[in-house]
Design a protein around this motif. Structure first.
Motif, PDB file in Angstrom:
ATOM      1  N   LEU A   1       0.802  -1.040   0.042  1.00  0.00           N
ATOM      2  CA  LEU A   1       0.142   0.014   0.070  1.00  0.00           C
ATOM      3  C   LEU A   1       0.826   1.106   0.108  1.00  0.00           C
ATOM      4  CD1 LEU A   1      -3.255  -0.459   2.471  1.00  0.00           C
ATOM      5  CD2 LEU A   1      -3.075   0.406   0.181  1.00  0.00           C
ATOM      6  N   SER A   2       1.819   1.104   0.682  1.00  0.00           N
ATOM      7  CA  SER A   2       2.663   2.342   0.941  1.00  0.00           C
ATOM      8  C   SER A   2       3.431   2.607  -0.169  1.00  0.00           C
ATOM      9  CB  SER A   2       3.749   2.618   2.020  1.00  0.00           C
ATOM     10  OG  SER A   2       4.131   1.195   2.134  1.00  0.00           O
TER      11      SER A   2
ATOM     12  N   MET B   1       9.227  16.756  -0.331  1.00  0.00           N
ATOM     13  CA  MET B   1       7.720  16.412   0.132  1.00  0.00           C
ATOM     14  C   MET B   1       8.019  14.945   0.141  1.00  0.00           C
ATOM     15  SD  MET B   1       5.019  18.913  -0.939  1.00  0.00           S
ATOM     16  CE  MET B   1       4.553  18.242  -2.593  1.00  0.00           C
ATOM     17  N   LEU B   2       8.307  14.126  -0.896  1.00  0.00           N
ATOM     18  CA  LEU B   2       8.497  12.682  -1.047  1.00  0.00           C
ATOM     19  C   LEU B   2       9.296  12.228  -0.115  1.00  0.00           C
ATOM     20  CD1 LEU B   2       8.834  12.414  -5.112  1.00  0.00           C
ATOM     21  CD2 LEU B   2       6.932  11.782  -3.734  1.00  0.00           C
TER      22      LEU B   2
ATOM     23  N   ALA C   1       7.907   9.528   2.799  1.00  0.00           N
ATOM     24  CA  ALA C   1       8.784   8.103   2.871  1.00  0.00           C
ATOM     25  C   ALA C   1       9.279   8.045   4.385  1.00  0.00           C
ATOM     26  CB  ALA C   1       9.923   8.227   1.891  1.00  0.00           C
ATOM     27  N   VAL C   2       9.555   9.230   5.093  1.00  0.00           N
ATOM     28  CA  VAL C   2       9.834   9.157   6.487  1.00  0.00           C
ATOM     29  C   VAL C   2       8.696   8.885   7.023  1.00  0.00           C
ATOM     30  CG1 VAL C   2      10.701  10.427   8.277  1.00  0.00           C
ATOM     31  CG2 VAL C   2      12.040  10.575   6.179  1.00  0.00           C
ATOM     32  N   THR C   3       7.482   9.337   6.982  1.00  0.00           N
ATOM     33  CA  THR C   3       6.369   9.149   7.675  1.00  0.00           C
ATOM     34  C   THR C   3       6.066   7.630   7.516  1.00  0.00           C
ATOM     35  OG1 THR C   3       5.391  11.404   7.061  1.00  0.00           O
ATOM     36  CG2 THR C   3       3.780   9.884   7.963  1.00  0.00           C
TER      37      THR C   3
ATOM     38  N   ILE D   1       5.052   0.826  13.629  1.00  0.00           N
ATOM     39  CA  ILE D   1       4.211   1.183  14.744  1.00  0.00           C
ATOM     40  C   ILE D   1       2.865   0.183  14.500  1.00  0.00           C
ATOM     41  CG2 ILE D   1       3.277   2.657  16.129  1.00  0.00           C
ATOM     42  CD1 ILE D   1       5.475   4.610  15.902  1.00  0.00           C
ATOM     43  N   ALA D   2       2.609   0.440  13.293  1.00  0.00           N
ATOM     44  CA  ALA D   2       1.186  -0.109  12.973  1.00  0.00           C
ATOM     45  C   ALA D   2       1.313  -1.734  13.165  1.00  0.00           C
ATOM     46  CB  ALA D   2       0.621   0.399  11.615  1.00  0.00           C
ATOM     47  N   ILE D   3       2.457  -2.254  12.618  1.00  0.00           N
ATOM     48  CA  ILE D   3       2.814  -3.717  12.649  1.00  0.00           C
ATOM     49  C   ILE D   3       2.982  -4.346  14.059  1.00  0.00           C
ATOM     50  CG2 ILE D   3       4.271  -5.459  11.986  1.00  0.00           C
ATOM     51  CD1 ILE D   3       4.830  -3.921   9.382  1.00  0.00           C
TER      52      ILE D   3
END
Ligand code: ADP
Length: 490
Positions: free
Chosen positions: A24-25, A174-175, A179-181, A188-190
């Motif tokens: 997804l990312s 911005m990209l 990517a860092v986000t 963290i989500a995992i």
């Protein structure tokens, strides 16, 4: 650790989630990058339109050979933005005017971070643009490179190339932020999802763990206990219900087995007691006549025969229950077999002055286990003679209807009481226990009909009590012809 379903479920869940999040990312990043590039291209195209409009207007105010250069300088001043580089080239590729100085020395060496127009990458872009009316492309230089746009235009009968470069630094920043986000949000989500997944798996499997420990406590002594069914509509409810119905079947068969054992030992006890009693009496009396010894031995022999008969029947039934009684089918004529059985039973019938008739039918070829069918027919004939009073009649018929034979044995005995009729095929069941035992004429343990029914069913047929009343009874066995018989019938 991997032996635990909870852990395996969590690992699977985490792996799948990681893949989905990564995919997804990547897709999101790609879409974001694509739309940024498209936005930049549209911006460059619009900027070129505005630039050329200004150039067109300015060139009219100028005169002389440098009119394009001068008009260009005005247009550059008007449209100069921090991140944009403007340059106009003539058809030969010579620079007419640009918003940046191009030092010839640097241009020759071909690379400059601050001066994109002098880089080798820009030269390649310029070469390509001379072959194409409108061209978008990437130009190396600066901190993060440039997006370049080149288009041809005509002024005063000459063709020029307008090149606009837009710095990609802001977009790259911005990209990178995106990517860092992703780089810290995804782990963290995992981690959160894995911990949640583990507790969820633990909670969902808790009823299974409870069921397995409950099932582990159920044994022969408490076979009546059942698993708790919390929700009979969900999968675990179905599992508990299936397990409970398995327990139902098990306890039924266990009870049947226990009843069978109890009945069997009860049936065996009587002849054994008679044998022992008779032997004790014979041994206790000192002086006995030969006649008395013969009489005792006769009783012993009769009881031993009865015992053998019961043991053989029990053995047949246990083997049948365990599915260890393989049929040995072959082709033969059923009418001939019935004739032989009737012939063997004639002595018994004569002893009771019973007329025994077999209505000869046409030839009846069959593919079946001959010795088992013989046993069934003899059982039925034996019963018919046994339960018919002296002077009565027993008639046997064998007819073919379609793909099966119906073999009927009719007697003129007292019949089976109506309320007991449904039970006569049960093991050890005797309608009149006292009479069966008192007459004591060759068995009477109540196993004959259950064995006969099993024999019919083992041949995919059936055995029924077709009629039974005070005028007599008719037992009918329906037997399929079996595999296409090699023998011919009528
Ligand atoms: P048994 O060894 O007692 O004959 P069976 O299983 O052959 O055992 O028969 C079960 C019971 O069915 C018998 O005890 C008897 O009461 C009844 N029965 C069987 N055949 C007949 C018949 N032809 N007429 C009347 N009663 C019968």
């Amino acid at each position: 650790m991997l032996d635990s379903v909870r852990v395996r479920l969590t690992l699977w869940y985490t792996a799948v989630l990681t893949l989905v999040l990564l995919a997804l990312s990547l897709i999101t990043y790609f879409i974001f990058w694509r739309s940024t590039v498209q936005r930049t291209d549209v911006n460059l195209s619009e900027l070129s339109e505005a630039f050329l409009t200004t150039l067109d207007a300015e060139v009219k105010d100028q005169s002389g050979p440098d009119s394009v250069k001068l008009a260009g300088q005005v247009a550059i001043t008007e449209h100069r933005f921090r991140d944009h580089v403007f340059a106009i080239f003539d058809e030969a590729g010579n620079i007419v005017v640009s918003s940046q100085e191009v030092p010839p020395a640097v241009a020759a060496t071909g690379s400059s971070a601050r001066e994109p127009l002098s880089s080798r990458s820009f030269q390649r872009f310029l070469d390509a643009s001379s072959r194409s009316e409108r061209l978008f492309g990437k130009v190396k230089g600066g901190e993060d490179g440039y997006r370049g746009f080149a288009r041809h235009f005509s002024l005063g009968g000459k063709t020029y190339i307008l090149v606009i470069l837009q710095s990609l630094h802001a977009q790259q920043e911005m990209l990178e932020e995106v990517a860092v986000t992703f780089a810290w949000v995804i782990p963290i989500a995992i981690v959160l999802a894995s911990v949640g997944g583990y507790f969820l798996a633990r909670k969902s499997l808790a009823p299974v763990v409870a069921m397995s420990s409950q099932a582990g406590r159920i044994g022969a002594a408490n076979l009546h206990e059942r698993l708790a069914v919390h929700n009979d509509r969900d999968e675990l409810g179905h599992l508990a219900q299936s397990f409970n119905s398995l327990l139902d079947r098990l306890s039924q068969s266990f009870e049947r087995q226990q009843r069978f054992m109890a009945d069997a030992s009860h049936e065996l006890r009587t002849p054994v007691a008679i044998l022992r009693g008779e032997a004790e009496v014979a041994l206790s009396q000192q002086a006995r006549s030969l006649e008395e010894y013969r009489e005792s031995l006769g009783v012993l022999h009769q009881e031993a025969e009865r015992l053998t008969h019961i043991v053989e029947d029990l053995f047949t039934l246990t083997r049948a229950d365990a599915g260890q009684y393989p049929l040995q089918p072959r082709d033969f004529y059923l009418d001939e077999l019935v004739g032989e059985c009737v012939h063997s039973a004639r002595t018994l019938a004569l002893a009771k002055k019973i007329s025994l008739n077999f209505e000869e039918a046409c030839e009846s070829p069959i593919h079946a286990d001959e010795s088992l069918l013989r046993r069934m027919i003899l059982n039925l004939l034996d019963n018919a003679i046994k339960y018919t009073p002296e002077g009565g009649r027993v008639a046997v018929t064998c007819r073919r209807s379609g793909e099966e034979y119906s073999l009927s044995i009719t007697d003129t005995g007292g019949g089976v009481p109506r309320d007991l009729q449904p039970r006569i095929f049960e093991r050890f069941f005797r309608a009149d226990k006292a009479r069966s035992r008192a007459e004591n004429d060759g068995g009477g343990a109540g196993l004959g009909l259950s064995i006969s029914r099993w024999i019919a069913e083992a041949h995919q047929g059936r055995l029924e009590l077709a009629r039974s009343d005070s005028l007599g009874s008719t037992f009918t066995a329906f037997l399929p012809i079996g595999a296409p018989p090699s023998l011919s019938g009528c």
